[in-house]
Design a protein around this motif. Structure first.
Motif, PDB file in Angstrom:
ATOM      1  N   UNK A  74       0.231   4.815   1.958  1.00 57.91           N
ATOM      2  CA  UNK A  74      -0.237   3.229   1.549  1.00 57.91           C
ATOM      3  C   UNK A  74       0.894   2.437   1.234  1.00 57.91           C
ATOM      4  N   UNK A  75       2.164   2.914   1.007  1.00 55.92           N
ATOM      5  CA  UNK A  75       3.211   2.144   0.902  1.00 55.92           C
ATOM      6  C   UNK A  75       3.633   1.697   2.332  1.00 55.92           C
ATOM      7  N   UNK A  76       3.281   2.301   3.394  1.00 56.70           N
ATOM      8  CA  UNK A  76       3.761   2.116   4.826  1.00 56.70           C
ATOM      9  C   UNK A  76       2.787   1.113   5.389  1.00 56.70           C
ATOM     10  N   UNK A  77       1.515   1.236   5.003  1.00 51.62           N
ATOM     11  CA  UNK A  77       0.438   0.494   5.784  1.00 51.62           C
ATOM     12  C   UNK A  77      -0.032  -0.681   4.819  1.00 51.62           C
ATOM     13  N   UNK A  78       0.303  -0.489   3.435  1.00 57.87           N
ATOM     14  CA  UNK A  78      -0.483  -1.493   2.427  1.00 57.87           C
ATOM     15  C   UNK A  78      -0.231  -2.837   2.915  1.00 57.87           C
ATOM     16  N   UNK A  79       0.837  -3.206   3.199  1.00 61.77           N
ATOM     17  CA  UNK A  79       1.378  -4.759   3.682  1.00 61.77           C
ATOM     18  C   UNK A  79       0.414  -5.356   4.687  1.00 61.77           C
ATOM     19  N   UNK A  80       0.209  -4.438   5.797  1.00 54.23           N
ATOM     20  CA  UNK A  80      -0.858  -4.769   6.856  1.00 54.23           C
ATOM     21  C   UNK A  80      -2.229  -4.746   6.490  1.00 54.23           C
ATOM     22  N   UNK A  81      -2.769  -4.311   5.530  1.00 47.80           N
ATOM     23  CA  UNK A  81      -4.231  -4.264   5.009  1.00 47.80           C
ATOM     24  C   UNK A  81      -4.456  -5.208   3.699  1.00 47.80           C
ATOM     25  N   UNK A  82      -3.574  -6.067   3.210  1.00 46.63           N
ATOM     26  CA  UNK A  82      -3.878  -6.763   2.392  1.00 46.63           C
ATOM     27  C   UNK A  82      -4.397  -7.937   2.773  1.00 46.63           C
ATOM     28  N   UNK A  94      -5.995  -0.121  -1.034  1.00 47.74           N
ATOM     29  CA  UNK A  94      -6.059   1.228  -1.137  1.00 47.74           C
ATOM     30  C   UNK A  94      -7.309   1.798  -0.917  1.00 47.74           C
ATOM     31  N   UNK A  95      -8.358   1.162  -1.006  1.00 48.09           N
ATOM     32  CA  UNK A  95      -9.644   1.392  -0.640  1.00 48.09           C
ATOM     33  C   UNK A  95      -9.957   1.319   0.773  1.00 48.09           C
ATOM     34  N   UNK A  96      -9.354   0.295   1.571  1.00 51.87           N
ATOM     35  CA  UNK A  96      -9.223   0.172   3.067  1.00 51.87           C
ATOM     36  C   UNK A  96      -8.865   1.596   3.487  1.00 51.87           C
ATOM     37  N   UNK A  97      -7.609   2.104   3.234  1.00 53.51           N
ATOM     38  CA  UNK A  97      -7.152   3.149   3.606  1.00 53.51           C
ATOM     39  C   UNK A  97      -8.018   4.593   3.385  1.00 53.51           C
ATOM     40  N   UNK A  98      -8.669   4.409   2.265  1.00 58.11           N
ATOM     41  CA  UNK A  98      -9.476   5.526   1.724  1.00 58.11           C
ATOM     42  C   UNK A  98     -10.492   5.663   2.729  1.00 58.11           C
ATOM     43  N   UNK A  99     -11.373   4.487   3.248  1.00 54.17           N
ATOM     44  CA  UNK A  99     -12.342   4.315   4.025  1.00 54.17           C
ATOM     45  C   UNK A  99     -11.915   4.947   5.456  1.00 54.17           C
ATOM     46  N   UNK A 100     -10.833   4.530   5.987  1.00 55.18           N
ATOM     47  CA  UNK A 100     -10.286   4.727   7.123  1.00 55.18           C
ATOM     48  C   UNK A 100      -9.988   6.410   7.310  1.00 55.18           C
ATOM     49  N   UNK A 101      -9.291   6.864   6.396  1.00 51.60           N
ATOM     50  CA  UNK A 101      -9.035   8.262   6.039  1.00 51.60           C
ATOM     51  C   UNK A 101     -10.084   9.331   6.076  1.00 51.60           C
ATOM     52  N   UNK A 102     -10.921   8.850   5.241  1.00 49.22           N
ATOM     53  CA  UNK A 102     -12.583   9.595   5.324  1.00 49.22           C
ATOM     54  C   UNK A 102     -13.024   9.722   6.428  1.00 49.22           C
TER      55      UNK A 102
END
Length: 231
Positions: A74-82, A94-102
């Protein structure tokens, strides 16, 4: 032959019928009722947080990674997903990453993921598209192909010392990702399994670090290893 007035009347009736048809299918809600309590009932704010605090093993099974690894990613991709919005609160990184990883961990349908996270289907589709690009932008720097003979020899030595594999320079695995046949593309993506697919392939060293990746090769390659030859 119809008169000018009759033709005008027919056109007006046709336009009125079309207008009624559009209004019939016009969206009645800005947000569906089942989505309004998303933060109270969806998986990310309930189940996932509970697993993070009380059951790390289940968290690992859910995402195929530990909570600490999730936070690092999340620390690496978070700035791209905000995202920012003037109309309503955007979905958090955080939720965007959770959706993608799931989605990546299960291969489940986007509609099923949308119900689990109480998001719209179109929203999940957009999240997956943007998050995949963000993951590639953030992580490609960690893929370092060997460039010298000594680096290849180091990999072979690690495979021998750690795994008892002699003369091994990489572990290869890949996957056919089923897809709809692209327009006017013939049989380029038609694979030996009888479906259309694109090939994902990766090579890692003895310490699980990626050394080579090939993304998007056509599914007609009879072997995933053929993609490596094409690199």
């Amino acid at each position: 032959m119809a008169s000018k007035e009759e033709r005008k009347l027919a056109i007006l009736l046709l336009l009125r019928q079309r207008r009624k048809r559009r209004n019939k299918y016009k969206k009645r809600f800005w947000i569906k009722d089942i989505l309004k309590r998303r933060k109270e009932l969806e998986e990310y704010h309930r189940l996932i947080q509970e697993m993070r605090l009380n059951d790390p093993e289940s968290f690992y099974q859910y995402f195929r990674m530990t909570p600490s690894r999730f936070d690092l990613l999340l620390g690496l991709v978070g700035p791209y997903l905000k995202k920012n919005s003037l109309y309503r609160e955007p979905v958090s990184p955080e939720e965007r990453l959770a959706v993608t990883l799931r989605f990546l961990a299960t291969g489940d349908s986007q509609q099923s993921i949308a119900f689990s996270f109480r998001l719209g289907h179109a929203t999940v589709t957009k999240i997956l598209e943007e998050s995949s690009e963000a993951l590639w932008s953030a992580l490609q720097q960690f893929i370092k192909p060997p460039t010298t003979t000594s680096e290849w020899e180091k990999i072979a030595t690690d495979f021998w010392q750690l795994w008892n594999f002699p003369m091994c320079c990489g572990a290869i695995d890949g996957k056919h990702v089923v897809m709809q046949c692209p327009s006017r593309d013939g049989s380029s993506f038609f694979n030996y399994k009888g479906t259309h697919s694109t090939v994902l392939l990766a090579v890692c060293d003895a310490r699980y670090l990626f050394t080579l990746v090939e993304i998007g090769s056509s599914g007609r390659n009879q072997s995933l290893k053929q993609s490596l030859i094409d690199v």
